[in-house]
Design an enzyme around this catalytic site. Sequence first.
Site, PDB file in Angstrom:
ATOM      1  N   VAL A   1      57.060  -3.210  48.424  1.00  0.00           N
ATOM      2  CA  VAL A   1      58.433  -2.855  48.792  1.00  0.00           C
ATOM      3  C   VAL A   1      59.355  -3.005  47.585  1.00  0.00           C
ATOM      4  O   VAL A   1      60.275  -2.200  47.385  1.00  0.00           O
ATOM      5  CB  VAL A   1      58.918  -3.709  49.978  1.00  0.00           C
ATOM      6  CG1 VAL A   1      60.369  -3.391  50.314  1.00  0.00           C
ATOM      7  CG2 VAL A   1      58.046  -3.458  51.202  1.00  0.00           C
TER       8      VAL A   1
ATOM      9  N   LYS B   1      48.583   2.435  40.951  1.00  0.00           N
ATOM     10  CA  LYS B   1      47.906   1.314  41.629  1.00  0.00           C
ATOM     11  C   LYS B   1      46.497   1.257  41.067  1.00  0.00           C
ATOM     12  O   LYS B   1      45.621   2.043  41.446  1.00  0.00           O
ATOM     13  CB  LYS B   1      47.883   1.549  43.140  1.00  0.00           C
ATOM     14  CG  LYS B   1      47.277   0.392  43.931  1.00  0.00           C
ATOM     15  CD  LYS B   1      48.202  -0.826  43.972  1.00  0.00           C
ATOM     16  CE  LYS B   1      47.619  -1.927  44.830  1.00  0.00           C
ATOM     17  NZ  LYS B   1      48.515  -3.094  44.929  1.00  0.00           N
TER      18      LYS B   1
ATOM     19  N   ALA C   1      47.370  -6.247  41.991  1.00  0.00           N
ATOM     20  CA  ALA C   1      46.781  -6.704  43.247  1.00  0.00           C
ATOM     21  C   ALA C   1      46.874  -8.223  43.277  1.00  0.00           C
ATOM     22  O   ALA C   1      46.346  -8.891  42.384  1.00  0.00           O
ATOM     23  CB  ALA C   1      45.324  -6.253  43.350  1.00  0.00           C
ATOM     24  N   GLY C   2      47.554  -8.773  44.286  1.00  0.00           N
ATOM     25  CA  GLY C   2      47.695 -10.217  44.345  1.00  0.00           C
ATOM     26  C   GLY C   2      48.520 -10.733  43.181  1.00  0.00           C
ATOM     27  O   GLY C   2      49.546 -10.163  42.827  1.00  0.00           O
TER      28      GLY C   2
ATOM     29  N   ASP D   1      49.001   1.357  48.989  1.00  0.00           N
ATOM     30  CA  ASP D   1      50.317   0.901  48.535  1.00  0.00           C
ATOM     31  C   ASP D   1      51.102   2.000  47.819  1.00  0.00           C
ATOM     32  O   ASP D   1      52.312   2.122  47.995  1.00  0.00           O
ATOM     33  CB  ASP D   1      50.153  -0.303  47.605  1.00  0.00           C
ATOM     34  CG  ASP D   1      49.628  -1.528  48.331  1.00  0.00           C
ATOM     35  OD1 ASP D   1      49.734  -1.583  49.572  1.00  0.00           O
ATOM     36  OD2 ASP D   1      49.103  -2.440  47.652  1.00  0.00           O
TER      37      ASP D   1
END
Length: 269
Positions: free
Chosen positions: A53, A73, A147-148, A86
């Site tokens: 977001v 991504k 990621a993470g 995402d």
Amino acid sequence: MPPSAPPPARHTPEFFTRNQARPSPRGRSARSRRHTMSVLFVTGTGTEIGKTVTTAAIAAAALARGRSVAVLKPAQTGVTAHETGDAAEVERLAGPVTTLELARFPDPLAPATAALRAGLPPVLPQDIAEAAAKLAASHDLVLVEGAGGLLVRFDADGHTLADAAQLAKAPVLVVAQAGLGTLNATALTALALRSYGLDSPGVVIGSWPAAPDLAARCNLADLPDAAGAPLLGLIPEHSGALAPDAFRAAAPGWLAPALGGSEAFQIPS
């Protein structure tokens, strides 16, 4: 590299402050100038804290200023081939951005483990840096969503998003939680960034509660010290559930001008 290096300087990234109206040097278009230093990596102090977001809000603010945006991504985990990832969610919320996934792994695990379980090759740092550079050649802004957290492993050799940012020579924005525990996680992420010699423009709270508790309110003042960089955004909780038009209209107000947001942005007192 020892972790005792001084904190990165607090400055506004060039790609958000460039004066695009100045005359072009002979033989070089205004558009080609805007592609210099146009890559921003987005990482988090953990998972499920609002990176996607936040990426969408930055993309929406850039689009509102007339800039072209790409979202990369590198490794999408936890979704199957036919599910929304995402990058697609950023496009839904922010508007017409170019999206690119380098790999998709179905298990909701760290990219290295998810790739191994899927029997697929991992994403390497040079793959990420090269893809970002190619997108930067035709877009004003490239957002690379990790990621993470920063040091999640992408391959069996332990390469991380930090290695990719090093190769790309790009700054790394940190997305953090609002409440108790976030100062330690943010300080550790900042320490890791410094150990890699990476710059960070600042930190964004990825889900700011409508009714913040005492810890969240105090963290507004304490997070910049933990991050060694300014607080550049407060994304209201549940923003991802807004209708796209409402999201795009509101997004610039959630971000400081250093991230392409509104001059009216203020941190609550």
